[in-house]
Design a protein around this motif. Sequence first.
Motif, short mmCIF file in Angstrom:
data_model
loop_
_atom_site.label_atom_id
_atom_site.label_comp_id
_atom_site.label_asym_id
_atom_site.label_seq_id
_atom_site.Cartn_x
_atom_site.Cartn_y
_atom_site.Cartn_z
N PHE A 196 17.02 6.10 -21.73
CA PHE A 196 17.05 5.14 -20.62
C PHE A 196 16.85 5.92 -19.33
CE2 PHE A 196 19.58 3.55 -17.09
CZ PHE A 196 19.20 2.23 -16.99
N ASN A 197 15.95 5.46 -18.47
CA ASN A 197 15.69 6.12 -17.19
C ASN A 197 15.55 5.08 -16.09
OD1 ASN A 197 14.90 9.25 -17.56
ND2 ASN A 197 14.28 8.09 -19.37
N LEU A 198 16.25 5.31 -14.99
CA LEU A 198 16.15 4.45 -13.81
C LEU A 198 15.95 5.34 -12.60
CD1 LEU A 198 16.38 1.66 -12.41
CD2 LEU A 198 18.86 2.06 -12.27
N ALA A 199 14.86 5.13 -11.87
CA ALA A 199 14.56 5.92 -10.68
C ALA A 199 14.31 4.97 -9.51
CB ALA A 199 13.33 6.80 -10.90
N VAL A 200 14.95 5.26 -8.37
CA VAL A 200 14.84 4.41 -7.18
C VAL A 200 14.60 5.30 -5.97
CG1 VAL A 200 16.01 2.74 -5.70
CG2 VAL A 200 16.42 2.70 -8.17
#
Length: 707
Positions: free
Chosen positions: A227-231
Amino acid sequence: MSLGSTSPHSPLVLALVFSSPAMADDLFLDSEPLPQVLTATRLKQSPAAVPGSMTVLDTALINASGARDISEVLRLVPGMMVGNISGNQATVNYHGTSATEARRLQVLIDGRSVYRAGLATVDWSDIPVAMEDIERIEVFRGPNTVSYGANALMAVVNIITRNPADSHGTRLKVTRGQRGIDDFYASQGVGWEDGDLRLSLSGQQDDGFDTDRWGGDYHDGRRLKRFNLAVSQALDERQSIEWQVNAKDGTNQRPYTYRPVFSGITRAGDNSDVSAKDYAGSLRWNLDLNTEHSLYIQGSAQHWDRQQTWRACDAEVSFSPELSELWQLNPNYTERLARNIESFLVSGAPDADPTQRALANQVLDQWRNGARRTVCGDIDQSTRESRYDLELQDTLSLSDNLRLVSGLNYRYDRADSETYFNGTLDDTTWRAFGQLEWRASEHWLLQGGAMFEDTQLIGSSLSPRMAVNYLINPRQGLRAVYSQAVRSPDMFENNVNWSYQVTHLQPGAYGQSSARYFVKTRGPGDLDQEHMRSRELGYNGYFAESGLAVDVKLFYDEITGMISEPLRNNQYIASNANSARYTGAETQLDWKISSADRLRLTYAYVDADASNLLDAQQTAGNSGSAAWLRDWGHGWNSALFYYADDALNGYRFERLDTRIARRIRLGKTHLELAGVLQQRLDNQPTSFVDNNYDERRLMYFSAQLAF
């Protein structure tokens, strides 16, 4: 392409051929922007101005390779030794040294280290980033403790992910193939007025190697999900923040390798698999004070959790307090007694001092009185590691020809394992670094830097580097580099406290259901740092009109105080007694022949002279790669890759990869269908004798939708 016959002096010939005055004159008229790299000094620089050798693996090259793993892509880096411990355990080292641990290689994801200090390793298969999320990989080939501290002793691999602003839309991809390959990837990118976001989910699955040396199932497959979340968010014209959250969960099979010490005991288990969970989060605040001055503050937290248990059987005497005491006095003597206990029942305990002989006779009496019976129990080899990192970096242009980058770093590492450390061990590291770049004239560029580092467990060190670059023009440069680097011993090497508490013993040992196995290993606790002196001469040139980029490197590296002992629970005696010298030449050529064709060649000649033969075995004298990428038009493209090394751990590796893809437009949706064929051209195991495939050919296919 025959690697064994290539001359180590060929890079010099390339440098002379590609540095013709005619081409140099054309470059002064070229207005195309210079390519930039960041990993070398933390300053944006053109490749010709870098104080060392750089390899950049861009998106097009990564995609064309069809590689499913970061370690496979690194075969395109000259001098990088890539092999396998098992199917789900890759080993990557620059120029060689230890095959089973990446002790001297720093690996970063967007500047965040994923090197595990507790057990001195990088889990390549478990790095929580999908290949599809990678923008490029920058590799600094040489010591760079000046910029990144200990463990950047021989090279730095910086994996740079795609900016969320460049990831808008939806991507769906599935990959299926032989050897149980079953991968998926899904991402969604959105943007708003002053920010962008990318969320991706991915998974990998395969069966690893087919058979071990005896023809049995090697049991080394993997199953994982990420799982990867980049903001990224702009706060105003001068400020922005970037944050990421990463997680990985999966299972890595492990071959059951436990062998009872005492004769007559049969093995009990067939499973020593590892359940692996990784979690990471980072937050970075960027501030541009003006066009000449910027800084950032970045904090990150990481946690690695490895759960590994299995069932094992041995003789009850394995848990004898007297045998354990004897081991602490004389491991060699104890091992000889244990492995030959039946013969010593007749001849008596082997000769030793009175105390050891008395203990040995007590163990023999226990054996005679029934301690030879088989007992079985559960072994827990689980580990947990955590890291908290905080860094401040300031970048300042003091004048038109003088730039300075400086910063401070704090890192806290914690390792928790009842088996390896008999509890918990922690370490604190403080760093201060600086790099100065001075353009003395139109052609001369002088660079110097240093890193001061202080660790709680080892002490302090200073790593300096000096470099002179002569820029023939903005796109071509000669370089001379001298650097000193250090590597601090890791927790395991210096402070291991390794013993097995075996639980749920049946029928019980000496009246207990839980007991300590007699073999116990302690780290020396007083290891010093390794020291490296590196000398490099090189050339880098980029010819925009012909689309040609060339890099040549000559090197002479010496490591002293080297810790070479493998990590094992059997008379592990670490010391700083070893040394190694690596000399040779490397070259890489990347040529965009036309808008349709791209040719890429690499070659490395490495001469390793090591006091420990194991270090020399992990170095291939000749290695390299060749690649041809072709766009055929009408949505069709192909790629052909050749990889080879003449002897890594005594085994030759030679493989030919072919990828053919078709891109089809369906309204606003793009569909890409691709097939990859890998053909081994040798008939040898991969790195180790147990790593064998039934067939030398592998095929897998992928389908990707983007809209």
